[in-house]
Every structure is written in C-alpha cells, then in structure tokens.
Design an enzyme around this catalytic site. Structure first.
Site, PDB file in Angstrom:
ATOM      1  N   HIS A 183      -0.270 -39.175  93.395  1.00  0.00           N
ATOM      2  CA  HIS A 183      -0.843 -38.549  94.584  1.00  0.00           C
ATOM      3  C   HIS A 183      -1.847 -37.497  94.097  1.00  0.00           C
ATOM      4  O   HIS A 183      -1.575 -36.785  93.127  1.00  0.00           O
ATOM      5  CB  HIS A 183       0.280 -37.891  95.413  1.00  0.00           C
ATOM      6  CG  HIS A 183      -0.229 -37.273  96.670  1.00  0.00           C
ATOM      7  ND1 HIS A 183      -0.509 -38.022  97.805  1.00  0.00           N
ATOM      8  CD2 HIS A 183      -0.527 -35.989  96.976  1.00  0.00           C
ATOM      9  CE1 HIS A 183      -0.951 -37.209  98.749  1.00  0.00           C
ATOM     10  NE2 HIS A 183      -0.972 -35.969  98.280  1.00  0.00           N
ATOM     11  N   ASN A 194      -7.228 -46.174  88.495  1.00  0.00           N
ATOM     12  CA  ASN A 194      -5.989 -45.854  87.759  1.00  0.00           C
ATOM     13  C   ASN A 194      -5.397 -47.117  87.132  1.00  0.00           C
ATOM     14  O   ASN A 194      -4.950 -47.106  85.983  1.00  0.00           O
ATOM     15  CB  ASN A 194      -4.967 -45.207  88.693  1.00  0.00           C
ATOM     16  CG  ASN A 194      -5.221 -43.726  88.877  1.00  0.00           C
ATOM     17  OD1 ASN A 194      -4.984 -42.931  87.978  1.00  0.00           O
ATOM     18  ND2 ASN A 194      -5.736 -43.345  90.046  1.00  0.00           N
ATOM     19  N   GLY A 196      -9.028 -49.117  92.325  1.00  0.00           N
ATOM     20  CA  GLY A 196      -8.160 -49.458  91.191  1.00  0.00           C
ATOM     21  C   GLY A 196      -8.553 -48.819  89.872  1.00  0.00           C
ATOM     22  O   GLY A 196      -8.279 -49.371  88.810  1.00  0.00           O
ATOM     23  N   LEU A 218       3.462 -47.999 103.203  1.00  0.00           N
ATOM     24  CA  LEU A 218       4.790 -47.474 102.871  1.00  0.00           C
ATOM     25  C   LEU A 218       5.593 -48.548 102.125  1.00  0.00           C
ATOM     26  O   LEU A 218       5.523 -49.726 102.468  1.00  0.00           O
ATOM     27  CB  LEU A 218       5.509 -47.096 104.171  1.00  0.00           C
ATOM     28  CG  LEU A 218       6.751 -46.236 104.039  1.00  0.00           C
ATOM     29  CD1 LEU A 218       6.403 -44.856 103.466  1.00  0.00           C
ATOM     30  CD2 LEU A 218       7.440 -46.061 105.398  1.00  0.00           C
ATOM     31  N   ILE A 219       6.333 -48.119 101.106  1.00  0.00           N
ATOM     32  CA  ILE A 219       7.159 -49.071 100.349  1.00  0.00           C
ATOM     33  C   ILE A 219       8.460 -49.302 101.120  1.00  0.00           C
ATOM     34  O   ILE A 219       9.168 -48.348 101.453  1.00  0.00           O
ATOM     35  CB  ILE A 219       7.449 -48.522  98.930  1.00  0.00           C
ATOM     36  CG1 ILE A 219       6.146 -48.390  98.138  1.00  0.00           C
ATOM     37  CG2 ILE A 219       8.432 -49.415  98.181  1.00  0.00           C
ATOM     38  CD1 ILE A 219       5.367 -49.682  97.965  1.00  0.00           C
ATOM     39  N   ASP A 265       5.516 -39.661  99.823  1.00  0.00           N
ATOM     40  CA  ASP A 265       5.294 -38.510  98.929  1.00  0.00           C
ATOM     41  C   ASP A 265       6.470 -37.534  98.813  1.00  0.00           C
ATOM     42  O   ASP A 265       6.263 -36.355  98.491  1.00  0.00           O
ATOM     43  CB  ASP A 265       4.043 -37.710  99.390  1.00  0.00           C
ATOM     44  CG  ASP A 265       2.797 -38.573  99.464  1.00  0.00           C
ATOM     45  OD1 ASP A 265       2.688 -39.511  98.657  1.00  0.00           O
ATOM     46  OD2 ASP A 265       1.936 -38.298 100.326  1.00  0.00           O
TER      47      ASP A 265
END
Ligand code: GRF
Length: 307
Positions: A201, A106, A104, A184-185, A242
């Site tokens: 990414h 970012n 975490g 995956l969302i 992506d």
C-alpha cells in the site's frame, strides 16, 4: 532465455518450450510428451514435459481447471511438485502468485529480481481482473500464465474464488503477492493461504488506508493532510482492506510543493526495493511471528536482528 529461467526452476525434469511474443491472453497446459503427438514446437523425450499454448482466453472456466490437470496426471503433477532445496541452506524454493490490476511495475521489479537470482522463488502465475492491463501484458510477454479473477459474467474463462484456490494449488503456490490488485480478497482465499498473502500500500498504514484509498487518492489525501512523511507499507492480508498485520515500511519525505504525481513516483521507487526485500525474506523463511502476532523479518546478515 529469461522465460526459460523463470519457468524452468520448479520443473527440474521438464523442458520448457518458450512461447514468444504472445500478445493475446493465453493459458498454459502441461502436455505429456508420451500422451500427445509431437509438433515442431515440442521437445519430446521420456520423462519430459513441454508447455504449449492452447488457445486465447475464451473458453469456460471449468475447462480451465481441467486443463491445469495434466493429462497423464500422476506423472506430470509429480514433475511439477518437485521440491527444489538450496543445497547450502536446505530451504525449499517457493512458488509465487502475483495479483495485479494495473501497470504492474512492482510485479516487474519482483520478476526481474527473480531472474537475477535474488529471490529464492519463481513467479508461477499472474492473477488479474484486467486482462488488458500492463501487468498482464508483461506476464504474457514473459510466458507467465495469466488467470482471470474474480468471476465476471462477460468473461466465461474467469474463475470463482474456489476455482482460483484449486488453480493456485495446482501451481503449487506458496505465497501470494498483491501488487496493485484493486479487488477485495475473498475469505476463501484468505483462509486457504493463512499468513501467506501480502499486499503493498502506498502510505504509512494505518494512515490513509481502507476502502477508497487507492492510487492517486492516497497521495492527494497525504498532501492535503499536511503529513511530512509518507511511504509504502507491506502487510499481510485479511478479509478487509489494508487492515492486516504490518510487515515492513519505508519512510519517504513529503516536500512543501509536492504534487501527488511527484509523491507517488518517490513512494513507488521505494515500493520496488521494499517488495523485493520482503519477497526475498519470505522465500528464505525469514518471517518470524512475535508472540503478540506481529510479523518480523529476520536479518540475513545477522540472524539475531529483526526489523
Ligand atoms: C502501487 O502504488 C501500490 O502501492 C498500490 O498500487 C500501486 C501499483 O503500482 N497497491 P504498479 O501497478 O505496481 O505500478
């Protein structure tokens, strides 16, 4: 103090009772002071709302949604939905959800930028599939509510995609920032938040992206390919890994004797800067969509410049 700043802005009529040094996962609920008996940890005054921990994550997910629903709902949801505009620009302050699966860093750099007043928004909630990860721990230490997603059999408190959308709506989330979230969302979320979900990414997409390209694997593949440049990409999220529209990139050199750890550290340093810049632009309504569907960032200094 930090917690007060990070939580209090969207709740202009609320008193935030900080929960200090909680190491265990917890949920937050809004309790109306008029509908609950006061305790030493609550501030009680008409039209004020106190936050209070209920219990560690161990209950059923359906009750999670109910707990987000305020007991005295119309009064309290109004308090939550107060739109705070910048008096100079008229731009509404945004609510952000950050998704993490790992350390975490970012997330932390975005949160620090929020606390420093650089971002016209607040981190309303953290979503994770790993309740013990560094990002979730940082959220708990900073009194940011944590939601467990996706649904896991062994974690009854985890949410399904539809329940997550409901929960994010309750938090009035405007934008979702994926920051090292490895799942995956689902399509439900993509459709519920069009043009509002970003991912970072660690390579220059479309190179070295897609399923299987995550963490060190990305940097190893970059070095093995002989590419002389790499760097982070921030892109909008669709239902694949992506492939969404690219919004921002930063170039980082790959040097002759690079190890994947060294390259990762160089890229990560740029990620932290880039994500804060993008979150700032997002919250200031400076994302513009070109006719062909490419998103651009309008410069703050010169509104005729786009990147
Ligand atoms: C970053 O390299 C990001 O590009 C990728 O996952 C990593 C997350 O790092 N999606 P951190 O958890 O923010 O430190």
């Amino acid at each position: 103090m930090e917690a007060r700043r990070s939580l209090s802005r969207p709740y202009s009529n609320c008193v935030v009772t900080p929960i200090r040094n909680l190491k265990k996962p917890y949920f937050l609920s809004l309790l109306s002071s008029s509908s609950s008996s006061p305790s030493s940890s609550q501030t009680v005054s008409p039209n004020r709302v106190s936050f209070k921990t209920l219990y560690p994550i161990s209950s059923k997910s359906e009750s999670f949604i109910n707990r987000l629903q305020c007991r005295n709902s119309s009064h309290e949801l109004n308090a939550v939905s107060d739109d705070i505009e910048d008096p100079r620009t008229g731009i509404r302050r945004k609510n952000l959800a950050v998704f993490v699966s790992g350390g975490g860093s970012n997330f932390r750099s975005i949160h620090e930028a929020v606390l420093r007043g650089l971002v016209h928004g607040d981190i309303a909630v953290l979503v994770t599939n790993k309740p013990g990860c560094g990002g979730a721990e940082y959220a708990r230490d900073n009194n940011i509510p944590v939601i467990l997603f996706p649904k896991m059999k062994e974690k009854p408190e985890s949410l399904s995609a539809n329940d997550l959308v409901t929960a994010l709506r309750r938090y009035k989330v405007d934008f979702i920032l994926l920051a090292g979230y490895l799942k995956l969302i689902p399509i439900e979320l993509v459709q519920a938040y069009p043009r509002s979900i970003l991912n970072i990414h660690p390579s220059l997409l479309p190179a070295f992206g897609g399923k299987g390209y995550y963490g060190m694997k990305v940097h190893q593949a970059v070095i093995a390919s002989g590419a002389r440049y790499s760097g982070p990409t921030i892109h909008f999220v669709d239902e694949h890994y992506d492939t969404g529209r690219i919004l921002a990139q930063r170039v980082v050199p790959v040097v002759a004797n690079d190890t994947s750890d060294e390259l990762a550290a160089r890229v990560l340093q740029q990620e932290h800067q880039l994500y804060v810049e993008v979150a700032t632009a997002l919250c200031e309504d400076r994302i513009v969509w070109r006719e062909d569907g490419v998103p651009l960032i309008r410069s703050k200094e010169n509104p005729n410049d786009y990147s």
